[in-house]
Design a protein around this motif. Structure first.
Motif, PDB file in Angstrom:
ATOM      1  N   GLY A   6       7.444  18.995  17.166  1.00  0.00           N
ATOM      2  CA  GLY A   6       9.734  19.158  17.731  1.00  0.00           C
ATOM      3  C   GLY A   6       9.814  18.115  16.793  1.00  0.00           C
ATOM      4  N   SER A  35      15.183  19.903  18.368  1.00  0.00           N
ATOM      5  CA  SER A  35      14.211  21.248  17.943  1.00  0.00           C
ATOM      6  C   SER A  35      12.351  22.093  18.254  1.00  0.00           C
ATOM      7  CB  SER A  35      14.568  21.434  16.038  1.00  0.00           C
ATOM      8  OG  SER A  35      13.619  20.367  15.512  1.00  0.00           O
ATOM      9  N   CYS A  36      12.440  22.942  18.181  1.00  0.00           N
ATOM     10  CA  CYS A  36      11.157  23.217  18.054  1.00  0.00           C
ATOM     11  C   CYS A  36      10.378  24.067  16.715  1.00  0.00           C
ATOM     12  CB  CYS A  36      10.665  23.443  19.076  1.00  0.00           C
ATOM     13  SG  CYS A  36       8.975  23.362  19.616  1.00  0.00           S
ATOM     14  N   ILE A  37       9.526  24.667  16.863  1.00  0.00           N
ATOM     15  CA  ILE A  37       8.952  25.362  15.443  1.00  0.00           C
ATOM     16  C   ILE A  37       7.432  25.865  16.414  1.00  0.00           C
ATOM     17  CG2 ILE A  37       8.114  26.126  13.687  1.00  0.00           C
ATOM     18  CD1 ILE A  37       9.892  24.615  11.717  1.00  0.00           C
ATOM     19  N   ASP A  64       8.202  30.502  14.710  1.00  0.00           N
ATOM     20  CA  ASP A  64       9.623  30.544  15.517  1.00  0.00           C
ATOM     21  C   ASP A  64      10.544  29.198  15.752  1.00  0.00           C
ATOM     22  OD1 ASP A  64       8.661  33.484  17.412  1.00  0.00           O
ATOM     23  OD2 ASP A  64       9.361  33.841  15.293  1.00  0.00           O
ATOM     24  N   ALA A  65      11.388  29.353  15.236  1.00  0.00           N
ATOM     25  CA  ALA A  65      12.476  28.598  15.464  1.00  0.00           C
ATOM     26  C   ALA A  65      13.466  27.906  16.627  1.00  0.00           C
ATOM     27  CB  ALA A  65      12.916  27.318  13.846  1.00  0.00           C
ATOM     28  N   SER A  66      13.339  26.519  16.664  1.00  0.00           N
ATOM     29  CA  SER A  66      14.818  26.982  17.877  1.00  0.00           C
ATOM     30  C   SER A  66      15.374  25.955  17.175  1.00  0.00           C
ATOM     31  CB  SER A  66      14.481  27.735  19.261  1.00  0.00           C
ATOM     32  OG  SER A  66      13.529  26.302  19.576  1.00  0.00           O
ATOM     33  N   TYR A  67      16.582  25.586  18.045  1.00  0.00           N
ATOM     34  CA  TYR A  67      17.543  24.533  17.565  1.00  0.00           C
ATOM     35  C   TYR A  67      18.464  24.484  19.038  1.00  0.00           C
ATOM     36  CZ  TYR A  67      16.150  24.701  12.973  1.00  0.00           C
ATOM     37  OH  TYR A  67      15.884  24.393  12.054  1.00  0.00           O
ATOM     38  N   THR A 111      18.163  21.607   9.992  1.00  0.00           N
ATOM     39  CA  THR A 111      16.772  22.879   9.958  1.00  0.00           C
ATOM     40  C   THR A 111      15.506  22.005   9.866  1.00  0.00           C
ATOM     41  OG1 THR A 111      18.375  24.027   8.293  1.00  0.00           O
ATOM     42  CG2 THR A 111      16.042  24.956   8.170  1.00  0.00           C
ATOM     43  N   MET A 112      14.560  22.846  10.365  1.00  0.00           N
ATOM     44  CA  MET A 112      13.473  22.232  10.530  1.00  0.00           C
ATOM     45  C   MET A 112      12.049  22.674   9.925  1.00  0.00           C
ATOM     46  SD  MET A 112      10.672  20.867  13.773  1.00  0.00           S
ATOM     47  CE  MET A 112       9.585  20.770  14.078  1.00  0.00           C
ATOM     48  N   ARG A 140       7.566  22.701   8.475  1.00  0.00           N
ATOM     49  CA  ARG A 140       6.507  22.100   9.119  1.00  0.00           C
ATOM     50  C   ARG A 140       5.435  22.758   7.932  1.00  0.00           C
ATOM     51  NH1 ARG A 140       4.028  24.601  14.825  1.00  0.00           N
ATOM     52  NH2 ARG A 140       1.928  23.901  13.638  1.00  0.00           N
ATOM     53  N   CYS A 184       7.129  25.670  22.977  1.00  0.00           N
ATOM     54  CA  CYS A 184       8.490  25.411  22.718  1.00  0.00           C
ATOM     55  C   CYS A 184       9.320  25.013  24.092  1.00  0.00           C
ATOM     56  CB  CYS A 184       8.668  26.047  21.500  1.00  0.00           C
ATOM     57  SG  CYS A 184       8.650  26.095  19.778  1.00  0.00           S
TER      58      CYS A 184
END
Length: 118
Positions: free
Chosen positions: A35, A49-51, A56-59, A68-69, A71, A101
């Motif tokens: 994140g 943010s976190c992947i 799965d990405a979240s913001y 936008t993240m 990895r 996350c």
């Protein structure tokens, strides 16, 4: 020894873009969620943010649609593409690892300064 090193910060005008990068070493990125968070002077740490390990990405609402993240587990890197920057985005930005996350951060880097000003 786990190490995370951020780069890519700088001064940008409102409405501009920056991409932050984070290079990890000493661990296998596949085992972690990753994140970004930031901290501005006098303000609390803000998760951005976190992947997850599954991709799965979240913001946070404050950056959704603008940031936008990414990895890359093979390269042990992550990045944060930031568009439509605002003066309120001025802060020190950190990359971090965590088990899932929403969990507490396990490791984070030294941070990179982002300043949004005209």
């Amino acid at each position: 020894q786990v190490q995370l090193v951020e780069s890519g910060g700088g001064l940008v005008q409102p409405g501009g873009s920056l991409t932050l990068s984070c290079q990890g070493s000493g661990f296998t990125l596949d085992y972690y969620a990753v994140g970004w968070f930031r901290q501005a002077p006098g303000k609390e740490r803000e998760r951005l943010s976190c992947i997850s390990r599954d991709g799965d990405a979240s913001y946070a609402d404050s950056v959704k649609g603008r940031f936008t993240m990414f990895r890359d587990n093979l390269e042990t890197t992550m990045s944060l593409q930031m568009n439509g920057l605002k003066p309120d985005d001025t802060a020190v930005y950190y990359c971090a690892t965590l088990t899932r996350c929403g969990d507490a951060y396990d490791y984070w880097g030294q941070g990179t300064q982002v300043t949004v000003a005209s």
